[in-house]
Design an enzyme around this catalytic site. Structure first.
Site, PDB file in Angstrom:
ATOM      1  N   HIS A 174      -1.717   6.335   7.457  1.00 11.14           N
ATOM      2  CA  HIS A 174      -1.395   7.652   6.580  1.00 11.14           C
ATOM      3  C   HIS A 174      -2.126   9.392   6.651  1.00 11.14           C
ATOM      4  O   HIS A 174      -1.304  10.151   6.509  1.00 11.14           O
ATOM      5  CB  HIS A 174      -0.773   7.128   5.137  1.00 11.14           C
ATOM      6  CG  HIS A 174       0.899   6.312   5.905  1.00 11.14           C
ATOM      7  ND1 HIS A 174       1.714   7.318   6.216  1.00 11.14           N
ATOM      8  CD2 HIS A 174       1.137   4.952   5.332  1.00 11.14           C
ATOM      9  CE1 HIS A 174       2.933   6.105   6.658  1.00 11.14           C
ATOM     10  NE2 HIS A 174       2.793   4.991   5.896  1.00 11.14           N
ATOM     11  N   HIS A 210      -4.071   0.383   8.295  1.00 13.04           N
ATOM     12  CA  HIS A 210      -2.715   1.415   7.916  1.00 13.04           C
ATOM     13  C   HIS A 210      -2.400   2.429   6.292  1.00 13.04           C
ATOM     14  O   HIS A 210      -2.013   3.769   6.998  1.00 13.04           O
ATOM     15  CB  HIS A 210      -1.386   0.136   7.405  1.00 13.04           C
ATOM     16  CG  HIS A 210      -0.181   1.052   7.084  1.00 13.04           C
ATOM     17  ND1 HIS A 210       0.883   0.010   8.246  1.00 13.04           N
ATOM     18  CD2 HIS A 210       0.979   1.662   6.217  1.00 13.04           C
ATOM     19  CE1 HIS A 210       2.315   0.915   7.249  1.00 13.04           C
ATOM     20  NE2 HIS A 210       2.153   1.344   6.622  1.00 13.04           N
ATOM     21  N   GLU A 211      -3.294   2.592   6.007  1.00  8.55           N
ATOM     22  CA  GLU A 211      -2.571   3.261   4.566  1.00  8.55           C
ATOM     23  C   GLU A 211      -3.780   4.344   5.052  1.00  8.55           C
ATOM     24  O   GLU A 211      -3.610   5.882   4.780  1.00  8.55           O
ATOM     25  CB  GLU A 211      -2.909   3.035   2.817  1.00  8.55           C
ATOM     26  CG  GLU A 211      -1.932   2.299   2.896  1.00  8.55           C
ATOM     27  CD  GLU A 211      -0.637   2.002   2.923  1.00  8.55           C
ATOM     28  OE1 GLU A 211      -0.396   3.296   2.405  1.00  8.55           O
ATOM     29  OE2 GLU A 211       0.372   1.100   3.023  1.00  8.55           O
ATOM     30  N   CYS A 252       7.091  -0.584   6.920  1.00  9.60           N
ATOM     31  CA  CYS A 252       6.593   0.964   5.861  1.00  9.60           C
ATOM     32  C   CYS A 252       7.265   1.101   4.959  1.00  9.60           C
ATOM     33  O   CYS A 252       8.162   1.483   5.362  1.00  9.60           O
ATOM     34  CB  CYS A 252       6.289   1.900   7.326  1.00  9.60           C
ATOM     35  SG  CYS A 252       5.837   3.624   5.937  1.00  9.60           S
ATOM     36  N   LEU A 253       7.005   1.812   4.065  1.00  5.23           N
ATOM     37  CA  LEU A 253       7.772   1.680   3.148  1.00  5.23           C
ATOM     38  C   LEU A 253       8.270   3.529   3.528  1.00  5.23           C
ATOM     39  O   LEU A 253       9.810   3.468   2.900  1.00  5.23           O
ATOM     40  CB  LEU A 253       6.768   2.308   1.893  1.00  5.23           C
ATOM     41  CG  LEU A 253       6.313   1.090   0.696  1.00  5.23           C
ATOM     42  CD1 LEU A 253       5.676   1.163  -0.076  1.00  5.23           C
ATOM     43  CD2 LEU A 253       7.852   0.396   0.595  1.00  5.23           C
ATOM     44  N   GLY A 265       0.481  -1.049   0.193  1.00  9.64           N
ATOM     45  CA  GLY A 265       0.112   0.091  -0.341  1.00  9.64           C
ATOM     46  C   GLY A 265       0.531   1.285   0.226  1.00  9.64           C
ATOM     47  O   GLY A 265       2.212   1.027   0.226  1.00  9.64           O
ATOM     48  N   GLN A 310       2.900  10.310   1.213  1.00  5.14           N
ATOM     49  CA  GLN A 310       3.886   9.347   1.770  1.00  5.14           C
ATOM     50  C   GLN A 310       4.578   9.781  -0.301  1.00  5.14           C
ATOM     51  O   GLN A 310       5.938   9.030  -0.521  1.00  5.14           O
ATOM     52  CB  GLN A 310       3.531   8.156   1.296  1.00  5.14           C
ATOM     53  CG  GLN A 310       3.583   7.179   2.228  1.00  5.14           C
ATOM     54  CD  GLN A 310       3.279   5.692   2.584  1.00  5.14           C
ATOM     55  OE1 GLN A 310       2.137   5.197   2.176  1.00  5.14           O
ATOM     56  NE2 GLN A 310       4.588   5.445   2.922  1.00  5.14           N
TER      57      GLN A 310
END
Length: 239
Positions: A135, A131-132, A89-90, A46, A51
């Site tokens: 964000h 999660h997203e 996480c990216l 995701g 991000q």
């Protein structure tokens, strides 16, 4: 489509809340297509718009063995149960931690055609949605660390009572002008180059990531990367 730079913690935009999308126009579709391309390139599950430096409520998802897709203005309307899952996480590459997530979620959004999208799901998709959407609200997975749990490097086994996270140095471009995050090239003056040391070793469940201390100082030499710095971790900041 284009691959965009993924912002790395402690980039301040990761703590900013994204704005509701009022109309799905060509700019939104271009952003979403780029996010999908970026997500595929990063081999992630995701990605949220902040991000990649844009404060719009758009996310991209790519579950294993499924086609990637994107959603606009996603929100979770119902949750059931709690479970412990390992998460990364990216925007904090190389680290994972055990967090609490819902067993199942019900969510709604707009799809790429502007049609209403609704789903009740569990497992990986439920986790990815939580999660997203976190964000989009300026929340990162580290904020959900379980009691007595610390972040640790990928592949490292947790050991009770030990810290598994090292402090990390990042190169930051500090823009002194007001920055338009939808059009980051609009700044007029050259950014100041600083080195930030994020004290990630201090992160615990009782320590808010938004209050995390990190030192800012001028580089002592050209930032070509020492053993603690990563060439991929150049991020933009604002003061």
């Amino acid at each position: 489509m284009a691959i965009r730079e993924i912002r790395i913690f402690p980039d301040p935009i990761l703590r900013r809340k994204c704005r509701t999308v009022r109309r799905i126009d060509d700019d939104v579709r271009k952003l979403a297509a780029d996010m999908v391309e970026t997500l595929i390139d990063a081999e992630g599950v995701g990605l949220a718009a902040n991000q990649v430096g844009i404060l719009k409520r758009v996310i991209a998802l790519h579950l294993p063995e499924e086609e990637p897709y994107w959603l606009v203005n996603p929100e979770i309307t119902k949750t059931e149960g709690q479970r412990e899952v390992e998460e990364g996480c990216l925007s904090l590459p190389g680290y994972v931690g055990m967090v609490s997530r819902s067993v199942s979620v019900t969510a709604r959004a707009l799809d790429e055609n502007g049609s209403k999208w609704r789903i009740s799901t569990e497992e990986l998709l439920a986790q990815a949605l939580e999660h997203e959407i976190d964000h989009l609200n300026g929340i990162m997975f580290m904020d959900h660390l379980l009691e007595h749990e610390r972040l640790r490097e990928v592949g490292e086994e947790p050991e009770p009572g030990e810290t598994h996270l090292h402090d990390v140095n990042y190169n930051i471009e500090a823009h002194h002008d007001e920055v338009d995050h939808d059009h980051p090239s609009a700044g007029t003056s050259a950014p100041e180059l600083l080195v930030a040391k994020a004290k990630l070793s201090e992160v615990t469940p009782g320590h808010s990531m938004s209050e995390l201390a990190y030192d800012l100082e001028p580089p002592t030499k050209p930032p070509e990367g020492d053993s603690e710095s990563r060439s991929s971790d150049h991020i933009r900041g604002e003061r």
